[in-house]
Design a protein around this motif. Structure first.
Motif, PDB file in Angstrom:
ATOM      1  N   ALA A   1       0.833  -1.199   0.000  1.00 38.06           N
ATOM      2  CA  ALA A   1       0.000   0.000   0.000  1.00 38.06           C
ATOM      3  C   ALA A   1       0.871   1.255   0.000  1.00 38.06           C
ATOM      4  N   ALA A   2       0.311   2.341  -0.508  1.00 32.80           N
ATOM      5  CA  ALA A   2       1.034   3.611  -0.540  1.00 32.80           C
ATOM      6  C   ALA A   2       1.279   4.089   0.888  1.00 32.80           C
ATOM      7  N   PRO A   3       2.536   4.379   1.261  1.00 30.69           N
ATOM      8  CA  PRO A   3       2.843   4.733   2.651  1.00 30.69           C
ATOM      9  C   PRO A   3       2.079   5.946   3.172  1.00 30.69           C
ATOM     10  N   HIS A   4       1.910   6.971   2.333  1.00 33.09           N
ATOM     11  CA  HIS A   4       1.340   8.237   2.807  1.00 33.09           C
ATOM     12  C   HIS A   4      -0.035   8.021   3.445  1.00 33.09           C
ATOM     13  N   GLY A   5      -0.920   7.335   2.739  1.00 35.32           N
ATOM     14  CA  GLY A   5      -2.272   7.138   3.252  1.00 35.32           C
ATOM     15  C   GLY A   5      -2.304   6.260   4.484  1.00 35.32           C
ATOM     16  N   VAL A   6      -1.475   5.220   4.498  1.00 35.93           N
ATOM     17  CA  VAL A   6      -1.446   4.314   5.643  1.00 35.93           C
ATOM     18  C   VAL A   6      -0.939   5.045   6.887  1.00 35.93           C
ATOM     19  N   VAL A   7       0.132   5.822   6.720  1.00 34.04           N
ATOM     20  CA  VAL A   7       0.706   6.540   7.863  1.00 34.04           C
ATOM     21  C   VAL A   7      -0.303   7.538   8.419  1.00 34.04           C
ATOM     22  N   ASN A   8      -0.944   8.287   7.542  1.00 35.82           N
ATOM     23  CA  ASN A   8      -1.921   9.277   8.009  1.00 35.82           C
ATOM     24  C   ASN A   8      -3.068   8.622   8.775  1.00 35.82           C
ATOM     25  N   THR A   9      -3.540   7.499   8.268  1.00 32.19           N
ATOM     26  CA  THR A   9      -4.628   6.799   8.944  1.00 32.19           C
ATOM     27  C   THR A   9      -4.172   6.241  10.283  1.00 32.19           C
ATOM     28  N   ALA A  10      -2.951   5.692  10.327  1.00 29.25           N
ATOM     29  CA  ALA A  10      -2.430   5.155  11.585  1.00 29.25           C
ATOM     30  C   ALA A  10      -2.314   6.256  12.635  1.00 29.25           C
ATOM     31  N   VAL A  11      -1.869   7.433  12.238  1.00 31.61           N
ATOM     32  CA  VAL A  11      -1.766   8.560  13.168  1.00 31.61           C
ATOM     33  C   VAL A  11      -3.156   8.957  13.668  1.00 31.61           C
ATOM     34  N   ALA A  12      -4.128   8.981  12.749  1.00 32.83           N
ATOM     35  CA  ALA A  12      -5.494   9.322  13.153  1.00 32.83           C
ATOM     36  C   ALA A  12      -6.050   8.303  14.148  1.00 32.83           C
ATOM     37  N   LEU A  13      -5.755   7.026  13.917  1.00 28.95           N
ATOM     38  CA  LEU A  13      -6.206   5.997  14.847  1.00 28.95           C
ATOM     39  C   LEU A  13      -5.503   6.126  16.196  1.00 28.95           C
ATOM     40  N   ALA A  14      -4.227   6.456  16.173  1.00 30.34           N
ATOM     41  CA  ALA A  14      -3.492   6.648  17.429  1.00 30.34           C
ATOM     42  C   ALA A  14      -4.093   7.801  18.229  1.00 30.34           C
ATOM     43  N   LYS A  15      -4.490   8.866  17.549  1.00 26.74           N
ATOM     44  CA  LYS A  15      -5.092  10.014  18.240  1.00 26.74           C
ATOM     45  C   LYS A  15      -6.406   9.624  18.907  1.00 26.74           C
ATOM     46  N   LYS A  16      -7.131   8.673  18.309  1.00 23.01           N
ATOM     47  CA  LYS A  16      -8.382   8.208  18.889  1.00 23.01           C
ATOM     48  C   LYS A  16      -8.131   7.253  20.059  1.00 23.01           C
TER      49      LYS A  16
END
Length: 438
Positions: free
Chosen positions: A102-117
């Motif tokens: 998978a493209a790193p950019h989208g995965v990283v952004n989503t992982a950060v969003a999940l971490a914030k939750k």
């Protein structure tokens, strides 16, 4: 019963939803010892659209299958072990990037969003680590890592049964996963059906398909020309000698691959299973394949008795299912070995009870989808000791000739392991033997 998976990560954002649900699934396996099958029927999981559930399941299984690689890739960039929830999140993201492409950019952004939750204080670390792990050092560590090891409760037992070298080969097979195997309704159509499906006709008669996509969209599915069934799982029914005019019992039958094999021979088939829900699935499969003349019975085999003896009985006994880890990498982590002893006892009890339902000269086929000798070779030895008039039947000549070298044992039993057929994509671990009294 295991608890319901966590609901805190649910998001209506289509980019977050499947990854959040995959994280719930991983935590359900590791923290609550739930199998994937148990989680898939919970309301929390069912509340998501089918496409989200399917993607989440695929990501969760890929992560569980490749945890060792994910940990190796993360290790150079981690100063200390993170909280279990964040560790699972990092493994999920790394597997999607390095394992799924998978493209790193989208995965990283989503992982950060999940971490914030989940744990806001860890979001910065998640962002920094994941941006580094996609660089050369992380990718090299991923590639150089050994496959995910079986947990200690299982690895020791498998090593004692088969040796450490075989354990390592099985672990490699588990990491590779499994292609799709299907069983033709009629073996005479196998070659033409394999060509139609773009698959490989295996020596044992199953058809193997790589990257099949949506199963229900494949040619012949709606027509009922075939059903999904691992090549090893398709062998026990052939040991029964089922044929027109014979009364055959499929014991512990659902979801029904073996029942359909038996029905396709023209035999008079009874299928018994303790779960009415699972029998509904079998009923649907029989309807799709046009084989409705099967007597379906929901009952506990330890309480039920037939009104007449059977010419053949197929007992696919409840077991640890350790032979199916290629398809179900959640199993070794959701279990701890405590179920082995009661399962072995149940297998013996079912076998002894079913032997009493055989007509004179009848055959009972005992099988388990396990790589543990306690659920296979040792069960046969114990059964022969309990029943001096019991003997193992030799393999039918056509099966003996089609089986790969090393699968058939001297006593007529068949043993398959995940590391068998490595050049063809592996096979599930199974043990099977046909037994006759007198």
């Amino acid at each position: 019963m295991a608890q319901t998976p966590k609901k805190g990560a649910r998001s209506d954002d289509p980019g977050l939803a499947p990854r959040a649900l995959a994280l719930d699934m991983i935590e359900g396996v590791q923290d609550e010892q739930m199998t994937m099958a148990e989680m898939l029927v919970h309301d929390h999981v069912l509340s998501h659209p089918p496409a989200v559930r399917a993607r989440a399941q695929r990501l969760a299984l890929a992560t569980l299958r490749q945890m060792a690689r994910a940990d190796a890739a993360l290790k150079p960039f981690m100063q200390r072990r993170p909280h279990a929830e964040i560790r699972a999140l990092l493994r999920l993201a790394v597997t999607e990037i390095l394992g799924e492409g998978a493209a790193p950019h989208g995965v990283v952004n989503t992982a950060v969003a999940l971490a914030k939750k989940r744990r806001p204080s860890a979001s910065g670390m998640v962002n920094a680590v994941l941006r580094k792990v996609t660089e050369d050092e992380g990718r090299a560590a991923w590639s150089a890592a050994q496959p995910q090891r079986l947990p200690n409760w299982l690895r020791g037992r498998v090593g004692a049964d088969w040796g450490n070298a075989a354990v390592a080969r099985m672990e490699a097979a588990h990491e590779r996963g499994a292609p799709l195997d299907v069983t033709p309704k009629f073996q005479r159509d196998a070659a033409a059906l394999a060509e139609k499906l773009g698959g490989l006709l295996l020596p044992t008669g199953s058809i193997r398909i790589e990257a099949p996509g949506q199963v229900s969209a494949l040619p012949g599915f709606e027509a009922g020309d075939w059903w999904v069934q691992d090549a090893a799982a398709a062998l026990p029914a052939r040991l029964t000698g089922a044929a027109p005019g014979k009364r055959v019992l499929d014991l512990c039958a659902a979801p029904g691959g073996k029942t359909m094999q038996l029905a396709a021979t023209g035999a008079d088939v009874t299928a018994l299973d303790i779960s009415e829900t699972r029998l509904e699935r079998l009923r649907d499969n029989l309807s799709r394949t046009g084989m409705k003349e099967v007597d379906l019975i929901a009952a506990d085999a330890l309480d039920w008795s037939p009104d007449a003896p059977f010419d053949a009985i197929l007992l696919d006994a409840p077991c640890t299912a350790t032979g199916t880890i290629r398809r179900h990498p959640d199993l070794p982590q959701a279990k701890d070995g405590t179920e082995i002893k009661p399962l072995v006892a149940l297998q013996a009890e079912l076998l002894d009870r079913a032997l009493g339902w055989l007509a004179p000269g009848g055959v009972l086929v005992f099988c388990t989808c396990s790589i543990l000798k306690a659920e296979g070779e040792a069960q046969l030895a114990a059964a022969l000791e309990r029943h001096p008039d019991l003997s193992a039947c030799p393999l039918p000549e056509d099966m003996a000739q089609s089986l790969p070298e090393g699968w058939a044992q001297d006593n007529g039993a068949i043993r398959t392991r995940p590391d068998h057929w490595a050049d063809l994509g592996g096979v599930d671990g199974f043990y099977m033997v046909a037994l006759r009294r007198g």
